[in-house]
Design a protein around this motif. Structure first.
Motif, PDB file in Angstrom:
ATOM      1  N   ILE A  48       0.725  -1.318  -0.523  1.00  0.00           N
ATOM      2  CA  ILE A  48       0.280   0.145   0.132  1.00  0.00           C
ATOM      3  C   ILE A  48       0.708   1.807   0.080  1.00  0.00           C
ATOM      4  O   ILE A  48       0.440   1.836  -0.067  1.00  0.00           O
ATOM      5  N   ALA A  49       2.201   0.879  -0.240  1.00  0.00           N
ATOM      6  CA  ALA A  49       3.005   2.085   0.332  1.00  0.00           C
ATOM      7  C   ALA A  49       3.246   3.035  -0.904  1.00  0.00           C
ATOM      8  O   ALA A  49       2.860   3.891  -1.486  1.00  0.00           O
ATOM      9  N   ALA A  50       3.143   2.162  -1.978  1.00  0.00           N
ATOM     10  CA  ALA A  50       3.833   1.321  -3.544  1.00  0.00           C
ATOM     11  C   ALA A  50       2.121   1.989  -4.126  1.00  0.00           C
ATOM     12  O   ALA A  50       1.900   1.849  -5.656  1.00  0.00           O
ATOM     13  N   PHE A  51       0.768   2.189  -3.624  1.00  0.00           N
ATOM     14  CA  PHE A  51      -0.344   2.195  -4.472  1.00  0.00           C
ATOM     15  C   PHE A  51      -0.501   3.103  -5.263  1.00  0.00           C
ATOM     16  O   PHE A  51      -1.849   2.984  -6.021  1.00  0.00           O
ATOM     17  N   LYS A 104       7.095   8.716  -6.613  1.00  0.00           N
ATOM     18  CA  LYS A 104       7.519   9.084  -5.008  1.00  0.00           C
ATOM     19  C   LYS A 104       6.790   8.060  -4.471  1.00  0.00           C
ATOM     20  O   LYS A 104       7.424   6.965  -3.248  1.00  0.00           O
ATOM     21  N   SER A 105       6.031   7.685  -4.527  1.00  0.00           N
ATOM     22  CA  SER A 105       4.734   6.672  -4.400  1.00  0.00           C
ATOM     23  C   SER A 105       5.600   5.039  -4.866  1.00  0.00           C
ATOM     24  O   SER A 105       5.840   4.420  -3.032  1.00  0.00           O
ATOM     25  N   THR A 106       5.210   4.858  -5.740  1.00  0.00           N
ATOM     26  CA  THR A 106       6.735   3.931  -6.257  1.00  0.00           C
ATOM     27  C   THR A 106       7.698   3.563  -5.151  1.00  0.00           C
ATOM     28  O   THR A 106       8.435   2.677  -5.117  1.00  0.00           O
ATOM     29  N   GLU A 107       8.606   4.749  -5.594  1.00  0.00           N
ATOM     30  CA  GLU A 107       9.875   4.836  -4.573  1.00  0.00           C
ATOM     31  C   GLU A 107       9.716   4.925  -2.773  1.00  0.00           C
ATOM     32  O   GLU A 107      10.548   3.623  -2.484  1.00  0.00           O
ATOM     33  N   ALA A 108       8.658   5.236  -2.514  1.00  0.00           N
ATOM     34  CA  ALA A 108       8.914   4.879  -1.245  1.00  0.00           C
ATOM     35  C   ALA A 108       8.188   2.952  -1.111  1.00  0.00           C
ATOM     36  O   ALA A 108       8.594   2.803   0.532  1.00  0.00           O
ATOM     37  N   GLY A 109       7.421   2.999  -1.969  1.00  0.00           N
ATOM     38  CA  GLY A 109       7.491   1.330  -1.361  1.00  0.00           C
ATOM     39  C   GLY A 109       8.298   0.440  -1.649  1.00  0.00           C
ATOM     40  O   GLY A 109       8.768  -0.586  -0.745  1.00  0.00           O
ATOM     41  N   TRP A 159      14.660   5.476   6.880  1.00  0.00           N
ATOM     42  CA  TRP A 159      13.594   5.060   5.854  1.00  0.00           C
ATOM     43  C   TRP A 159      11.930   6.031   6.026  1.00  0.00           C
ATOM     44  O   TRP A 159      11.147   5.982   5.314  1.00  0.00           O
ATOM     45  N   THR A 160      11.932   5.926   7.704  1.00  0.00           N
ATOM     46  CA  THR A 160      10.471   7.114   7.838  1.00  0.00           C
ATOM     47  C   THR A 160      10.171   8.130   6.827  1.00  0.00           C
ATOM     48  O   THR A 160       9.131   8.603   6.396  1.00  0.00           O
ATOM     49  N   PRO A 161      11.081   9.205   6.278  1.00  0.00           N
ATOM     50  CA  PRO A 161      10.424  10.384   6.330  1.00  0.00           C
ATOM     51  C   PRO A 161      10.374  10.472   4.888  1.00  0.00           C
ATOM     52  O   PRO A 161       9.396  10.713   4.289  1.00  0.00           O
ATOM     53  N   ASP A 162      11.519   9.314   3.996  1.00  0.00           N
ATOM     54  CA  ASP A 162      11.660   9.295   2.428  1.00  0.00           C
ATOM     55  C   ASP A 162       9.559   8.599   2.723  1.00  0.00           C
ATOM     56  O   ASP A 162       9.072   8.821   1.605  1.00  0.00           O
ATOM     57  N   VAL A 163       9.535   7.687   3.386  1.00  0.00           N
ATOM     58  CA  VAL A 163       8.835   6.417   3.043  1.00  0.00           C
ATOM     59  C   VAL A 163       7.006   7.699   3.326  1.00  0.00           C
ATOM     60  O   VAL A 163       6.389   7.394   2.298  1.00  0.00           O
ATOM     61  N   TYR A 164       6.349   8.193   4.416  1.00  0.00           N
ATOM     62  CA  TYR A 164       5.895   8.807   5.138  1.00  0.00           C
ATOM     63  C   TYR A 164       5.300   9.528   3.384  1.00  0.00           C
ATOM     64  O   TYR A 164       4.759  10.353   4.101  1.00  0.00           O
ATOM     65  N   GLU A 165       6.448  10.476   2.999  1.00  0.00           N
ATOM     66  CA  GLU A 165       6.007  11.576   2.393  1.00  0.00           C
ATOM     67  C   GLU A 165       5.583  11.146   1.439  1.00  0.00           C
ATOM     68  O   GLU A 165       5.118  11.720   0.117  1.00  0.00           O
ATOM     69  N   GLY A 166       6.349   9.368   0.599  1.00  0.00           N
ATOM     70  CA  GLY A 166       6.505   9.850  -0.897  1.00  0.00           C
ATOM     71  C   GLY A 166       4.787   9.046  -0.503  1.00  0.00           C
ATOM     72  O   GLY A 166       4.015   9.080  -1.459  1.00  0.00           O
ATOM     73  N   SER A 167       4.293   7.956   0.350  1.00  0.00           N
ATOM     74  CA  SER A 167       3.050   7.112   0.227  1.00  0.00           C
ATOM     75  C   SER A 167       1.863   7.875  -0.186  1.00  0.00           C
ATOM     76  O   SER A 167       2.146   8.755   0.459  1.00  0.00           O
ATOM     77  N   PRO A 168       1.110   8.120  -0.313  1.00  0.00           N
ATOM     78  CA  PRO A 168      -0.349   8.405  -0.546  1.00  0.00           C
ATOM     79  C   PRO A 168      -0.501   9.098   1.037  1.00  0.00           C
ATOM     80  O   PRO A 168      -0.267   7.764   2.237  1.00  0.00           O
ATOM     81  N   THR A 169      -0.496  10.550   0.858  1.00  0.00           N
ATOM     82  CA  THR A 169      -1.535  10.529   2.454  1.00  0.00           C
ATOM     83  C   THR A 169      -2.236   9.218   3.060  1.00  0.00           C
ATOM     84  O   THR A 169      -2.062   9.519   4.336  1.00  0.00           O
TER      85      THR A 169
END
Lengths: 206, 484
Positions: free
Chosen positions: B147-150, B156-161, B230-240
């Motif tokens: 769901i991070a890459a959803f 950004k979302s795929t990068e977060a995933g 990993w936290t800031p990048d994943v939180y920023e990239g994932s859908p809100t």
């Protein structure tokens, strides 16, 4: 020499030889095929030891899935092995040094091992009685009773992985022509073929 | 002739998990037969499942029961943590609906993955051995990576995933390596077995190494320093809405898992792990406070805030006393309310189909949306730990437990870093109330209103009626210590 010993030497010899060929072969596809040969012969060795479940798993999982996947990867990726080997001479000294360090460490570690004498006295083999039970059955007995919770959870994890793979990769493409078997089977000659009389020098309207 | 032994283990303690597991299979079938049109129905179905499971969890007796060959435990602690996990997941589904519809990634798999992840988290909260703990963790994380890459067409979302997946796999490896060492040096994977084995033997170097690796794996999942990168990048990239989910329910599960491991399996070797937890707590509190100061993106700010909050909660664990664990549970309850409330506000910053996610977009919110601004201000004051809001009491209980356990230095560092943290929380309030207003945003979606209303009520009214929550946390902590 009994038949069992003969088969043992056959399987063991082929396993070792194909294991060597995996790293000696120049062609990566051939390497993977030798790897499959090694797996199959190792499975033969397992059967001789009475571990038939392990043997079948080795064939199904390693040959059927893992090695075939390797084969796909090797064939799909265009890896230039000649280029990879280019720096071999240059990196040989440092590689040999690291290898030597590992070898010394291994000798030190393994050399200092001492085996519990009680362990040598203990009979080799399963702890619980397996009288009249194949080891597939014995595994099934614990897997679906004591460890059913882990088994089911592992199933949920695999389901999640499958859903995830579909969510992230499946794309609906418009305009794809799909086969519809029931419609195909329901076609009769009357639907598909039309016979017309063609008048001379006029042709037919389509 | 002997009486045939009952083969089926007692299943009723695992009833909430069974409901989720069977229900999610039904939802998968419904979704795949109805196709994309089923998103609405699956959403409602998933929400109903979570609420049903919540009711079952709440109605279970709080007495300690183990089942499924001793690998599954239900007690007061698991009850409270499961309720929090289910609340967090249900709120995430409520928050997600409107967002996904507008972004046109409204697919029925999202609620299904949330439910699967929730199932994993509930297993983590109820784990009584290392294997079920690990399986629960993998189920939770695998769904989370997806769901991070959803938003799969968004870079950004795929990068977060991908980042989340690679680092998560690394952390699982560390946890497994540590577990294998623990198993090797104690001879068992079950937590009561480990306690018994440690009574007989002295703690050797191998076991210490195992505990260190387990702690590292756990810190990864908690996003505690030094395994927070990993936290800031994943939180920023994932859908809100996914970020809101990551900051809420999985944090509860990771904290439940941490407490289960350290209090459940290693209660008598506190000396080995206490210093690790103290270090991780101090580092997390400090980094959470200082690194957040320069952030412009609210989602990154919330990421650092979550790192800091994990640090504060770990202060309670470091005390390793009943009061400390009670403090941890209270902290997690209040943290859940504050985080969900803050994300409900972030998700409503939308104008004409575009999301706004920087601190400057909050400018003058008090004049365009006074209620929204008031609620966010309450969340921020609470996160900063200003009385009489709930966040103050959360910090109060963990620091009090730390002082009781003679960890005075830790408590003092905690107070100092929370003063630093107050700076950036209050900056948000200043931007909202004293800067020039921007054009008004679109009206809030009903799901966001529900979540914001409930969480604001908890944060603001906690001071009037603290007894139910404090009592529940106390009972949860007591159930962990009663047996030993």
């Amino acid at each position: 020499m009994s038949a069992a010993a003969a088969f043992f030497y056959l399987f063991a010899g082929v396993t070792v030889a194909s294991g060597f060929m995996v790293i000696a072969s120049r062609n990566p596809v051939a390497s993977v095929l030798y790897l499959i040969l090694a797996f199959v012969n190792a499975a033969g060795l397992f059967v001789m030891m009475g571990a038939e479940f392990l043997a079948m798993i080795l064939v199904v999982v390693y040959v059927g899935a893992v090695a075939v996947l390797f084969l796909f990867v090797v064939m799909m990726l265009d890896v230039d092995f000649a280029q990879l080997r280019q720096g071999f001479q240059r990196y040989l000294p440092i590689g040999a040094l690291i290898g030597a360090i590992f070898l010394i460490e291994l000798i030190l570690v393994v050399g200092s091992w001492s085996i519990d004498p009680d362990l040598l006295q203990a009979p080799l083999g399963p702890l619980a009685s397996t009288e009249g039970v194949t080891n597939t059955q014995a595994l099934g007995r614990v897997l679906y009773t004591d460890y059913v919770f882990y088994f089911q959870l592992a199933g949920m994890i695999l389901l999640t992985a499958m859903i995830g793979a579909i969510v992230l990769t499946l794309r609906d493409r418009p305009g794809v022509k799909r086969q519809n078997i029931s419609v195909q089977n329901a076609r009769t000659q009357a639907d598909a073929v039309e016979t017309r009389k063609v008048p001379s020098r006029q042709g037919v309207e389509v | 002739m002997t009486v045939a032994q009952s083969v089926l283990p007692a299943l009723w303690p695992a009833l909430p998990e069974l409901i989720l597991g069977v229900g999610v299979l039904v939802l998968v079938l419904y979704g795949s037969f109805r196709g994309e049109r089923s998103a609405e129905g699956v959403n409602v179905g998933a929400l109903l499942l979570l609420v049903l499971a919540l009711f079952v969890v709440m109605s279970q007796p709080g007495t300690k029961v183990t089942t499924l060959n001793g690998s599954f435990i239900v007690d007061g602690f698991s009850k409270v943590m499961k309720a929090l996990i289910l609340l967090g997941s249900a709120a995430s589904i409520l928050l997600s609906r409107d967002y996904f519809q507008r972004e046109r990634i409204d697919r029925f798999e999202f609620p299904i993955l949330i439910v699967l992840s929730t199932l994993g988290m509930m297993v983590m909260a109820s784990a009584n051995d290392l294997i079920s703990l690990y399986l629960g963790l993998e189920l939770q994380s695998l769904a989370a990576y997806v769901i991070a890459a959803f938003h799969r067409d968004n870079l950004k979302s795929t990068e977060a995933g991908l980042k989340y997946f690679v680092l998560g796999a690394l952390s699982s490896g560390m946890l497994l390596y540590g577990s294998s060492l623990v198993y090797g040096f104690t001879g068992t994977v079950s937590f009561p077995g480990i306690v018994a084995a440690l009574n007989d033997t002295t703690v050797g170097f191998g076991l210490v190494l195992g505990i260190v690796f387990v702690a590292a794996g756990v810190a990864f999942k908690l996003a505690a320093v030094p395994f927070h990168m990993w936290t800031p990048d994943v939180y920023e990239g994932s859908p809100t809405p996914v970020t809101a989910f990551f900051a809420s329910a999985p944090k509860m599960a990771a904290m439940a898992m941490t407490v289960r491991i350290f209090i459940g399996a290693f209660p008598d070797v506190t000396a080995v792990w206490q210093q690790i937890i103290v270090f991780v707590a101090i580092a997390s509190m400090a980094l959470g406070s200082f690194a957040a100061i320069g952030q412009r993106s609210i989602k990154r700010l919330m990421a650092y805030s979550s790192i800091g909050n994990v640090g504060y909660a770990l202060v309670g664990l470091a005390a390793s006393s009943q009061a400390g664990i009670s403090g941890v549970v209270i902290y997690m309850i209040i943290y859940l309310a504050m985080t969900l409330g803050a994300f409900a506000v972030i998700l409503s910053l939308r104008r004409g189909g575009q999301m706004f996610e920087t601190v400057d977009d909050l400018s003058g919110l008090s004049r365009t949306h006074p209620v929204l601004a008031f609620c966010l201000a309450a969340m921020m004051f609470s996160l900063a730990g200003i009385p009489p809001l709930a966040g103050f009491f959360a910090k109060f209980y963990v620091f009090a437990a730390a002082i009781e356990a003679n960890l005075v230095a830790l408590a003092i560092i905690g107070v100092v870093t929370s003063v630093v943290g107050a700076f950036y929380y209050l900056r948000l309030v200043k931007v909202m109330y004293f800067d020039e207003p921007l054009a008004p945003y679109d009206p809030m979606a009903p799901g966001l209103r529900i979540v914001l209303g409930l969480s604001s009520a908890v944060v603001i009214l906690f001071v009037l009626l603290p007894a139910p929550l404090v009592g529940a946390a106390g009972a949860a902590a007591k159930s962990l210590f009663a047996g030993s």
